[in-house]
Design a protein around this motif. Structure first.
Motif, PDB file in Angstrom:
ATOM      1  N   LEU A 129      66.436  56.812 -44.716  1.00  0.00           N
ATOM      2  CA  LEU A 129      66.299  55.761 -43.710  1.00  0.00           C
ATOM      3  C   LEU A 129      67.308  56.003 -42.589  1.00  0.00           C
ATOM      4  O   LEU A 129      68.520  55.955 -42.835  1.00  0.00           O
ATOM      5  N   THR A 138      65.545  43.479 -47.006  1.00  0.00           N
ATOM      6  CA  THR A 138      65.986  44.584 -46.151  1.00  0.00           C
ATOM      7  C   THR A 138      67.503  44.655 -45.943  1.00  0.00           C
ATOM      8  O   THR A 138      68.063  45.741 -45.858  1.00  0.00           O
ATOM      9  N   ILE A 142      62.485  58.411 -42.442  1.00  0.00           N
ATOM     10  CA  ILE A 142      61.868  57.203 -41.883  1.00  0.00           C
ATOM     11  C   ILE A 142      62.709  56.731 -40.704  1.00  0.00           C
ATOM     12  O   ILE A 142      63.893  56.426 -40.856  1.00  0.00           O
ATOM     13  N   HIS A 143      62.100  56.677 -39.528  1.00  0.00           N
ATOM     14  CA  HIS A 143      62.813  56.266 -38.316  1.00  0.00           C
ATOM     15  C   HIS A 143      62.862  54.739 -38.222  1.00  0.00           C
ATOM     16  O   HIS A 143      62.323  54.125 -37.298  1.00  0.00           O
ATOM     17  N   HIS A 144      63.508  54.148 -39.210  1.00  0.00           N
ATOM     18  CA  HIS A 144      63.611  52.688 -39.295  1.00  0.00           C
ATOM     19  C   HIS A 144      64.739  52.350 -40.262  1.00  0.00           C
ATOM     20  O   HIS A 144      65.298  53.235 -40.902  1.00  0.00           O
ATOM     21  N   CYS A 158      61.570  50.335 -45.239  1.00  0.00           N
ATOM     22  CA  CYS A 158      60.299  51.042 -45.450  1.00  0.00           C
ATOM     23  C   CYS A 158      59.150  50.268 -44.818  1.00  0.00           C
ATOM     24  O   CYS A 158      58.385  49.559 -45.499  1.00  0.00           O
ATOM     25  N   ASP A 159      59.055  50.389 -43.525  1.00  0.00           N
ATOM     26  CA  ASP A 159      57.985  49.738 -42.775  1.00  0.00           C
ATOM     27  C   ASP A 159      56.677  50.493 -43.006  1.00  0.00           C
ATOM     28  O   ASP A 159      56.651  51.723 -43.042  1.00  0.00           O
ATOM     29  N   ALA A 166      55.677  53.041 -40.338  1.00  0.00           N
ATOM     30  CA  ALA A 166      56.553  54.218 -40.349  1.00  0.00           C
ATOM     31  C   ALA A 166      56.178  55.165 -41.488  1.00  0.00           C
ATOM     32  O   ALA A 166      56.202  56.386 -41.334  1.00  0.00           O
ATOM     33  N   THR A 189      61.439  53.871 -30.449  1.00  0.00           N
ATOM     34  CA  THR A 189      62.019  53.546 -31.746  1.00  0.00           C
ATOM     35  C   THR A 189      63.070  52.456 -31.592  1.00  0.00           C
ATOM     36  O   THR A 189      63.167  51.557 -32.432  1.00  0.00           O
ATOM     37  N   ASP A 238      61.244  49.088 -31.112  1.00  0.00           N
ATOM     38  CA  ASP A 238      60.637  48.667 -32.370  1.00  0.00           C
ATOM     39  C   ASP A 238      61.689  48.146 -33.342  1.00  0.00           C
ATOM     40  O   ASP A 238      61.504  47.122 -33.994  1.00  0.00           O
ATOM     41  N   THR A 239      62.813  48.867 -33.418  1.00  0.00           N
ATOM     42  CA  THR A 239      63.885  48.455 -34.326  1.00  0.00           C
ATOM     43  C   THR A 239      64.487  47.127 -33.897  1.00  0.00           C
ATOM     44  O   THR A 239      64.748  46.248 -34.737  1.00  0.00           O
ATOM     45  N   ALA A 271      62.109  44.378 -34.767  1.00  0.00           N
ATOM     46  CA  ALA A 271      62.084  44.194 -36.221  1.00  0.00           C
ATOM     47  C   ALA A 271      63.319  43.429 -36.685  1.00  0.00           C
ATOM     48  O   ALA A 271      63.242  42.579 -37.573  1.00  0.00           O
TER      49      ALA A 271
END
Length: 313
Positions: free
Chosen positions: A13, A76, A173-175, A178-179, A182, A267, A270-271, A274
């Motif tokens: 991650l 998370t 995973i670019h998050h 565990c989306d 992604a 990214t 999105d992050t 999120a």
């Protein structure tokens, strides 16, 4: 031909897009936010249990929402905090699917509970004389139990569909969790079925509850305009203001992220979005309900007075 998924035993991650020199600062910030979320939502649950004045349908839904927020953040945040202090921010394959399952479960549950709360406010304002008849214990129980059942099956469906996919080489995973989207980008299998199911169930689980909430508030506004009075508008605002704030926070970020993608999506964006609905929203909900709700402030006062009386005896 790609290798099968057994090659991938864990995922990495990448976490938050934060400079290394700012890592400790963000760790402290997110730790405080998580502790605030846990304590704030626990306080609401305890207050509702202790104060008989809050044993109403509205606060039954709120206690379930607070529990959902607490769990949603816990899916998370602990892993994020752990990885921020780890040199290798990894998560096992099975752990990743488990995190995805519970993330979907509590996100869906939040959506349904916000819808149930909107219906409760609609009945209270549009049919005040029939409120106790319509919002019977049987209906209230159904509006709580049914979302738990539906979200269980929905989250399980996506998890099983994800488990059948193969992950060949890339496991980064670019998050920070565990989306589902992604993970689909990393798969070397055909993901058309997964994407179709996401599109169909996304409409049922997210869009339909949101539209029903909008319809409920449209009916509330229509009802208030028929017999306009400062008192009725003030009462409606005091009972609906907190719920509308929660709806705006949750659906605004989720719809902006998943249903309104743009070519410029990055990214980082999105992050950030999120983080808004997984971290910020569960933390703010207790403040919104405690600071803008007279019943909650009254319950808090009564509990403290009872404790003061017990200590003085």
């Amino acid at each position: 031909m790609g290798r099968n998924q057994s090659v991938i035993s864990e995922f990495l991650l990448l976490g938050l897009p934060v400079e290394p020199e700012h890592q400790n600062l963000f760790y402290a910030l997110f730790l405080v936010m998580y502790l605030t979320t846990v304590l704030g939502n626990l306080l609401i649950i305890v207050l509702i249990q202790l104060d008989s004045h809050l044993h109403t349908p509205m606060y039954l839904f709120l206690s379930n929402l607070s529990f959902s927020d607490l769990c949603f953040s816990s899916v998370t945040m602990p892993k994020l905090l752990q990885n921020m202090q780890s040199e290798v921010p990894s998560i096992p394959y099975a752990g990743c699917l488990t995190q995805m399952y519970f993330f979907l479960f509590f996100a869906d549950l939040e959506s349904f509970l916000l819808m149930a709360m909107a219906y409760d406010r609609y009945v209270a304002i549009c049919f005040p004389l029939h409120y106790t008849t319509i919002m019977s214990p049987k209906l209230c129980l159904s509006l709580v139990v049914l979302p738990w059942v539906l979200t269980t099956f929905h989250a399980m469906l996506h998890t099983l569909l994800m488990a059948r996919l193969s992950f060949c080489v890339d496991n980064v995973i670019h998050h920070f969790f565990c989306d589902m989207s992604a993970l689909l980008k990393l798969s070397c299998s055909d993901t058309q079925v997964n994407e179709l199911v996401i599109f169909i169930t996304g409409g049922l689980i997210l869009v339909i509850p949101f539209l029903l909430i909008i319809m409920s508030y449209a009916q509330i506004v229509s009802s208030l305009l028929k017999v306009p009075s400062v008192r009725s508008i003030r009462k409606a605002f005091s009972t609906c203001g907190s719920h509308l704030s929660m709806v705006s926070l949750f659906y605004g970020t989720v719809i902006g992220l998943y249903l309104c993608p743009t070519a410029s999506n990055s990214t980082v964006k999105d992050t950030a979005m999120a983080v808004m609905y997984t971290v910020v929203t569960p933390m703010l909900n207790p403040f919104i309900y405690s600071l803008r709700n007279r019943d909650m402030k009254g319950a808090l006062g009564r509990v403290f007075r009872k404790k003061k009386t017990l200590f003085s005896l």
